[in-house]
Write an enzyme that holds these catalytic residues in place. Structure first.
Site, mmCIF file in Angstrom:
data_model
loop_
_atom_site.group_PDB
_atom_site.id
_atom_site.type_symbol
_atom_site.label_atom_id
_atom_site.label_comp_id
_atom_site.label_asym_id
_atom_site.label_seq_id
_atom_site.Cartn_x
_atom_site.Cartn_y
_atom_site.Cartn_z
ATOM 1 N N CYS A 14 -4.867 -26.004 -13.769
ATOM 2 C CA CYS A 14 -5.513 -27.264 -13.381
ATOM 3 C C CYS A 14 -5.496 -27.470 -11.874
ATOM 4 O O CYS A 14 -6.025 -28.477 -11.388
ATOM 5 C CB CYS A 14 -4.862 -28.448 -14.088
ATOM 6 S SG CYS A 14 -3.333 -29.047 -13.343
ATOM 7 N N VAL A 22 1.677 -22.411 21.901
ATOM 8 C CA VAL A 22 1.926 -22.053 23.291
ATOM 9 C C VAL A 22 0.627 -22.212 24.080
ATOM 10 O O VAL A 22 -0.375 -21.533 23.800
ATOM 11 C CB VAL A 22 2.457 -20.613 23.409
ATOM 12 C CG1 VAL A 22 2.664 -20.243 24.876
ATOM 13 C CG2 VAL A 22 3.757 -20.458 22.634
ATOM 14 N N ILE A 70 -2.262 -6.543 13.657
ATOM 15 C CA ILE A 70 -1.585 -6.100 12.434
ATOM 16 C C ILE A 70 -2.439 -6.477 11.227
ATOM 17 O O ILE A 70 -2.168 -7.447 10.509
ATOM 18 C CB ILE A 70 -0.171 -6.700 12.337
ATOM 19 C CG1 ILE A 70 0.587 -6.512 13.657
ATOM 20 C CG2 ILE A 70 0.587 -6.045 11.189
ATOM 21 C CD1 ILE A 70 0.823 -5.075 14.063
ATOM 22 N N ARG A 123 -8.328 -12.181 8.722
ATOM 23 C CA ARG A 123 -7.418 -11.135 9.179
ATOM 24 C C ARG A 123 -7.832 -10.674 10.576
ATOM 25 O O ARG A 123 -9.005 -10.454 10.853
ATOM 26 C CB ARG A 123 -7.391 -9.971 8.191
ATOM 27 C CG ARG A 123 -8.757 -9.440 7.760
ATOM 28 C CD ARG A 123 -8.621 -8.556 6.527
ATOM 29 N NE ARG A 123 -9.852 -7.902 6.135
ATOM 30 C CZ ARG A 123 -10.709 -8.423 5.259
ATOM 31 N NH1 ARG A 123 -10.474 -9.596 4.709
ATOM 32 N NH2 ARG A 123 -11.812 -7.748 4.917
ATOM 33 N N CYS A 140 5.144 -29.726 -12.826
ATOM 34 C CA CYS A 140 3.904 -28.946 -12.947
ATOM 35 C C CYS A 140 3.899 -28.260 -14.307
ATOM 36 O O CYS A 140 4.677 -27.339 -14.548
ATOM 37 C CB CYS A 140 3.824 -27.910 -11.822
ATOM 38 S SG CYS A 140 2.427 -26.771 -11.960
ATOM 39 N N HIS A 165 0.820 -1.211 0.000
ATOM 40 C CA HIS A 165 0.000 0.000 0.000
ATOM 41 C C HIS A 165 0.853 1.260 0.000
ATOM 42 O O HIS A 165 1.914 1.316 0.633
ATOM 43 C CB HIS A 165 -0.926 0.009 1.215
ATOM 44 C CG HIS A 165 -1.989 -1.047 1.152
ATOM 45 N ND1 HIS A 165 -3.121 -0.905 0.364
ATOM 46 C CD2 HIS A 165 -2.097 -2.251 1.761
ATOM 47 C CE1 HIS A 165 -3.869 -1.989 0.494
ATOM 48 N NE2 HIS A 165 -3.286 -2.818 1.334
#
Length: 474
Positions: A435, A171, A334, A309, A398, A49
């Site tokens: 694919c 943790v 964040i 998020r 691939c 950004h």
């Protein structure tokens, strides 16, 4: 005992670890999942950004600008693709004042090159822009990057410089000691450290509370995306935003650094970490993107995905030493522009922890790392030269992405090592093409078994119980 334990192997934890090993400190990264980059860092828009959206005077604004300014250097050091393609924030009738506010806020933040455009001028830059767009903010410093490539490379670079990594270490409890803290996992393993850095993303509130810190709360928003084939990758040449809201920056349309077209995300409040894509999410993406860009070729869709998020009730990044546990440094909440900000956040945190622990700079620190996926970009002579040195690079595994056996074997032998099909995919792009692994997955499956000695029923897609083969006798 380690000097610093970084809790969380996402983009922020990765850069905290990378910057910390730039000092004479012993560092360990503790990741709850079976691989790094398992959360929001692997499923986001991949946008660097410009910095016009983050409110002036916030940590978001500070780290956004700093991170954007150093992104060329950091991406070059880590061998990660990055392009400054510019962004357009588009406005329809009645939204012009909001565009003006973003422009003025961006100038205060120090964003360079911002321009206010009318609809026709915006369409000169992007011919597929909707006729309903009456004005736009142009930010030439915005860019695109591979978020999972950056995360894996940053953690790998930290490991190359001496950091340790423990995956599958969630943790579960903490003992605070005179010398720091003892971090206990669900499986009973214990890691002791002088300081802990809480980069646990959606789990950051839970981790902080284990230290007795209840100073913030974390919420979750799911964002769903549609990814189009590379044949649609040039449909737009900039990142196209709608006017942002409190829920986020809205549905965007953008090329990716690997040549695809990405459309999304939605914004759905979640009570837990749920990455299932809703059927109604597709229609929302299609309808909202049509307000900014016309005739998007959704018939060339190859996959969809969602990421969750984390956001904070303080409405800004938390980057601070805990007020109640001096051995804890919280790096939480964040959300966007977290990807852009991560290199700057890591540097900031490392500087302060090094000062607190009296650590000198590590003059042997090497910031450079080889690109993870590169063979397809060589010219014919370059490819032939590599194949002469190692014939494994002449075997295409691939077909969609032209990923070779040599690259997959290299990924399996390079830290942080993948142990799942998705882990290989994130490092090499095997399975990311048209694919979606329909051709290459059986080969990757067998390569993984051979390299690590796995049985077929032990191979997983992304760790945990995501087994590829289940039930019955083999």
């Amino acid at each position: 005992m380690y000097d610093v334990a970084v809790i969380g192997g996402g983009i922020v934890g990765a850069f905290c670890a990378r910057e910390l090993v730039g000092y004479k400190l012993s560092v360990v990264v503790l990741e709850a999942a079976d691989d790094v980059c398992a959360g929001a860092s692997r499923a986001n828009s991949g946008i660097v950004h410009a910095g016009f959206d983050a409110e002036y005077g916030t940590l978001k604004a500070k780290f956004n600008i700093e991170g954007s300014n150093i992104m060329e250097r950091v991406s070059d050091e880590l061998g990660v693709k990055f392009k400054r393609i510019g962004a357009l924030v588009t406005a329809q009738s009645g939204q012009e004042e909001r565009i003006r506010h973003l422009y003025e806020n961006g100038l205060k933040n120090g964003v360079k090159g911002l321009q206010m455009l009318d609809g026709d001028a915006a369409r000169e830059l992007e011919h597929n822009l909707s006729r309903n767009v009456v004005s736009a903010l142009y930010a030439p410093s915005a860019g695109i990057i591979c978020p999972y490539g950056m995360t894996i490379a940053a953690i790998g670079n930290a490991m190359d410089n001496g950091a340790a990594l423990k995956c599958g270490f969630k943790v579960s409890s903490v003992d605070r000691t005179e010398s720091g803290c003892a971090l206990h996992s669900e499986s009973g393993e214990t890691i002791c450290a002088r300081m802990a850095v809480n980069c646990a993303g959606y789990g950051a509130q839970r981790v902080a509370e284990l230290f007795g810190d209840r100073s913030f709360k974390i919420g979750a928003r799911k964002g769903e995306y549609i990814l189009l084939d590379k044949s649609a990758g040039a449909f737009v040449s900039h990142t196209i935003f709608s006017v942002p809201t409190k829920a986020g920056k809205g549905v965007l349309v953008t090329p990716t650094v690997d040549g695809n077209l990405l459309v999304g995300p939605t914004s759905v409040e979640e009570a837990e970490h749920d990455v299932a894509v809703r059927r109604c999410g597709f229609e929302e993406i299609r309808s909202k993107s049509a307000r900014t860009v016309e005739n998007i070729p959704f018939g060339q869709t190859i996959t969809s995905f969602a990421g969750v998020r984390a956001y904070c009730d303080r409405h800004d990044f938390i980057v601070e030493q805990s007020a109640v546990a001096k051995e804890l440094y919280n790096v939480a909440g964040i959300e966007s522009p977290g990807l852009t900000s991560a290199p700057a956040i890591g540097r900031y945190v490392a500087e302060r922890i090094a000062e607190a622990l009296g650590a000198e700079q590590n003059l042997r620190f090497d910031p450079h790392r080889k690109s993870m996926s590169w063979f397809a970009e060589l010219d014919r002579d370059g490819k032939n030269e590599v194949i002469k040195r190692d014939p494994a690079y002449g075997a295409i595994v691939c077909r969609c992405e032209n990923v070779t056996l040599g690259e997959i074997l290299e990924a399996l032998r390079t830290e942080p090592r993948p142990h799942t099909l998705d882990g290989i995919k994130l490092r090499t792009r095997a399975g990311m093409g048209r694919c979606q692994g329909g051709f290459c997955q059986p080969s990757v499956f067998n390569i993984l078994m051979k390299e690590y000695g796995y049985k077929a029923e032990e191979v997983t897609k992304n760790g945990g119980k995501s087994y590829i083969i289940t039930g019955g006798e083999l």
